[in-house]
Design a protein around this motif. Structure first.
Motif, mmCIF file in Angstrom:
data_model
loop_
_atom_site.group_PDB
_atom_site.id
_atom_site.type_symbol
_atom_site.label_atom_id
_atom_site.label_comp_id
_atom_site.label_asym_id
_atom_site.label_seq_id
_atom_site.Cartn_x
_atom_site.Cartn_y
_atom_site.Cartn_z
ATOM 1 N N MET A 258 42.139 44.541 36.669
ATOM 2 C CA MET A 258 41.288 44.056 37.766
ATOM 3 C C MET A 258 40.687 42.686 37.432
ATOM 4 O O MET A 258 40.822 41.732 38.197
ATOM 5 C CB MET A 258 40.171 45.086 38.005
ATOM 6 C CG MET A 258 39.149 44.687 39.047
ATOM 7 S SD MET A 258 37.890 45.991 39.266
ATOM 8 C CE MET A 258 36.396 45.056 38.972
ATOM 9 N N LEU A 259 40.084 42.577 36.243
ATOM 10 C CA LEU A 259 39.405 41.323 35.891
ATOM 11 C C LEU A 259 40.361 40.138 35.850
ATOM 12 O O LEU A 259 39.952 39.000 36.119
ATOM 13 C CB LEU A 259 38.694 41.475 34.542
ATOM 14 C CG LEU A 259 37.533 42.463 34.491
ATOM 15 C CD1 LEU A 259 36.933 42.512 33.091
ATOM 16 C CD2 LEU A 259 36.461 42.104 35.511
ATOM 17 N N GLU A 260 41.645 40.420 35.539
ATOM 18 C CA GLU A 260 42.584 39.293 35.417
ATOM 19 C C GLU A 260 42.913 38.691 36.784
ATOM 20 O O GLU A 260 43.490 37.612 36.864
ATOM 21 C CB GLU A 260 43.876 39.740 34.713
ATOM 22 C CG GLU A 260 44.792 40.631 35.551
ATOM 23 C CD GLU A 260 44.330 42.082 35.617
ATOM 24 O OE1 GLU A 260 43.269 42.396 35.026
ATOM 25 O OE2 GLU A 260 45.019 42.891 36.269
ATOM 26 N N PRO B 78 36.377 46.939 43.137
ATOM 27 C CA PRO B 78 37.450 47.899 42.834
ATOM 28 C C PRO B 78 38.395 48.130 44.017
ATOM 29 O O PRO B 78 39.618 48.022 43.876
ATOM 30 C CB PRO B 78 36.688 49.172 42.452
ATOM 31 C CG PRO B 78 35.387 48.671 41.910
ATOM 32 C CD PRO B 78 35.052 47.474 42.784
ATOM 33 N N SER C 201 42.276 46.698 44.795
ATOM 34 C CA SER C 201 43.160 47.862 44.626
ATOM 35 C C SER C 201 44.600 47.535 45.010
ATOM 36 O O SER C 201 45.523 48.216 44.585
ATOM 37 C CB SER C 201 42.644 49.040 45.462
ATOM 38 O OG SER C 201 42.595 48.679 46.832
ATOM 39 N N CYS D 256 30.959 41.470 37.883
ATOM 40 C CA CYS D 256 32.396 41.786 37.897
ATOM 41 C C CYS D 256 32.717 42.769 36.775
ATOM 42 O O CYS D 256 33.441 43.745 36.976
ATOM 43 C CB CYS D 256 33.230 40.518 37.714
ATOM 44 S SG CYS D 256 33.153 39.379 39.102
ATOM 45 N N ARG D 257 32.133 42.546 35.618
ATOM 46 C CA ARG D 257 32.415 43.415 34.475
ATOM 47 C C ARG D 257 31.865 44.815 34.713
ATOM 48 O O ARG D 257 32.544 45.810 34.454
ATOM 49 C CB ARG D 257 31.833 42.835 33.194
ATOM 50 C CG ARG D 257 32.187 43.676 31.988
ATOM 51 C CD ARG D 257 31.936 42.988 30.659
ATOM 52 N NE ARG D 257 32.533 43.773 29.577
ATOM 53 C CZ ARG D 257 33.831 43.762 29.295
ATOM 54 N NH1 ARG D 257 34.648 43.000 30.009
ATOM 55 N NH2 ARG D 257 34.315 44.500 28.316
ATOM 56 N N TRP E 83 34.104 46.593 36.910
ATOM 57 C CA TRP E 83 35.347 46.970 36.217
ATOM 58 C C TRP E 83 35.119 48.196 35.345
ATOM 59 O O TRP E 83 35.929 49.122 35.317
ATOM 60 C CB TRP E 83 35.832 45.790 35.379
ATOM 61 C CG TRP E 83 37.018 46.085 34.530
ATOM 62 C CD1 TRP E 83 38.304 46.326 34.956
ATOM 63 C CD2 TRP E 83 37.047 46.187 33.103
ATOM 64 N NE1 TRP E 83 39.125 46.563 33.874
ATOM 65 C CE2 TRP E 83 38.377 46.477 32.728
ATOM 66 C CE3 TRP E 83 36.083 46.044 32.106
ATOM 67 C CZ2 TRP E 83 38.772 46.634 31.400
ATOM 68 C CZ3 TRP E 83 36.468 46.196 30.789
ATOM 69 C CH2 TRP E 83 37.799 46.495 30.443
ATOM 70 N N ALA F 53 34.910 51.126 37.455
ATOM 71 C CA ALA F 53 36.163 51.405 38.164
ATOM 72 C C ALA F 53 36.927 52.554 37.510
ATOM 73 O O ALA F 53 37.728 53.210 38.154
ATOM 74 C CB ALA F 53 37.029 50.154 38.236
ATOM 75 N N GLY G 225 36.434 53.379 40.728
ATOM 76 C CA GLY G 225 37.600 52.708 41.322
ATOM 77 C C GLY G 225 38.634 53.708 41.791
ATOM 78 O O GLY G 225 39.038 53.718 42.947
#
Lengths: 260, 260
Positions: A1-3, A102, A106, A159-160, A163, A166, A170
């Motif tokens: 997700m973070l990427e 999330p 998706s 964001c972290r 994640w 998630a 998520g």
């Protein structure tokens, strides 16, 4: 997700800030840094020292001449903004942004871009009007201007957290059919992939041509027409089929009016 | 706040259910009941006994021939629905609905309508496509059909919780500029009042006439065109000025194409 989350810096003027942003990003697990028309050198002793170990991001950072170029593939563009604007725009909080990610990410093709403006003047209205949402970081009204890297830090942190959640959230949230923004075609249950920024900009350009051709819009006296239409459509987060339908309507109008 | 939330029942066939709905509403502090083409008498010994003290709502309930008539002044129309539909629609959870209400109703002219369908067949696609959002009450997949009054009870309970929270949350949330649905012009900071259901239906009718006139739409072969356009625009929650702009564009097209 973070990427698949990109940090976009526009017109940054201090190398130290770029370095500090790289560090904040790496601290939070982000790696995709895009620089639009920086007003300073990117790799300097100062930026590298402020990056303190994250200087690889300064090397891999992508350079762009325009915001459109930097976010062309993004399916959600969120601009960091102070609250009050002449034309109010859908505003979310950093926490709402995190909560939305999330499900937002998706879909494999989804890309989220978080856009930050100049140290002195932030984002221009033209830039802000290219964003689906504006995100406002709550600050002391008497002292409200955040350092660029501090703003990136806050949003990267959200964001972290998103994640990390998630893991359970998520997996659970995405299939639940609950769309975080309540309208965005970002959930896995939606029937069409979201339109990209480039798709939407092609539509807005086409729309402006047609509105001008039929005499509804005068580029010399724009008033706020295109800004209001942008706000309306960006709010709805059109999916790819919807953009095709809207463009098909414009083409049908052109045929009938000899506008082409 | 609660006085501006309307419970709309379509084609109810059992007087007992209408009475039980009146009771559930009064228990939760709701009083605005609208009945669309009920398939039974409203005031019967059964409905009055099931209302057990809330029978005043059976007397004051408004009677309507159509959903459009029952929600004409509503600025947010939410339809109770099972999840899976041929055309996915923005879906919210009861909790999300409650969380959204304080800001949603922060404007004095705002009216929220919660629409419930028939005991046997729920809401038709035509009815569901008149809703800005669909709300799904989580149920056991093996036994998913809720009693009508039970469904009204759950959503009325969420409305009440939201109203109780509004003491702090409402005051705090509304001015915070955080738009619960992320896009809806429902916050006090928005620049124009939201369009009413009637405004939107006039726009959709106008849009369909124009799309037909320019040969883009064939009412004989509708495919899902109007449904998709409805979903797009309802998702965006157009404000009153935006609807005026959209209708102005349609009128300009008609003039150029002699469509009028």
């Amino acid at each position: 997700m973070l990427e698949r989350i990109r940090i976009v810096l526009i017109g940054t003027s201090h190398p130290g800030n770029i370095g500090a942003v790289a560090r904040a990003m790496k601290n939070m697990g982000l790696a995709d840094l895009a620089l639009v028309a920086p007003r300073c050198e990117v790799q300097t002793s100062e930026s590298i020292s402020r990056a303190s170990g994250a200087d690889a991001l300064l090397v891999t950072a992508s350079l762009h001449e325009s915001l459109d170029d930097a976010v062309a593939d993004a399916t959600l563009v969120v601009g960091a903004s102070a609250r009050s604007r002449t034309l109010p725009w859908p505003m979310i909080s950093p926490r709402q942004l995190g909560a939305a990610l999330p499900a937002e990410l998706s879909r494999r093709e989804a890309r989220v871009a978080l856009v930050f403006g100049r140290e002195d003047s932030g984002l221009t209205n033209t830039e802000l009007q290219r964003c689906h949402r504006h995100v406002h970081i709550p600050t002391n009204a008497e002292f409200s201007s955040l350092n660029l890297a501090a703003a990136v830090q806050v949003l990267s942190y959200e964001c972290r957290l998103a994640w990390l959640d998630a893991g359970e959230a998520g997996q659970a949230a995405a299939p639940s059919g609950e769309v975080p923004f309540g309208e965005a075609p970002c959930g896995v249950e939606w029937d069409n992939p979201p339109a990209s920024h480039a798709d939407l900009e092609r539509y807005f350009a086409h729309l402006e041509r047609v509105l001008t051709a039929i005499g509804f819009h005068d580029p010399e006296r724009p008033r706020q027409l295109m800004a209001r239409l942008r706000r309306l459509y960006l709010r709805a987060r059109p999916d790819s089929l919807e953009v095709s339908i809207l463009r098909g309507i414009l083409t049908a109008i052109e045929k009938r009016t000899g506008g082409r």
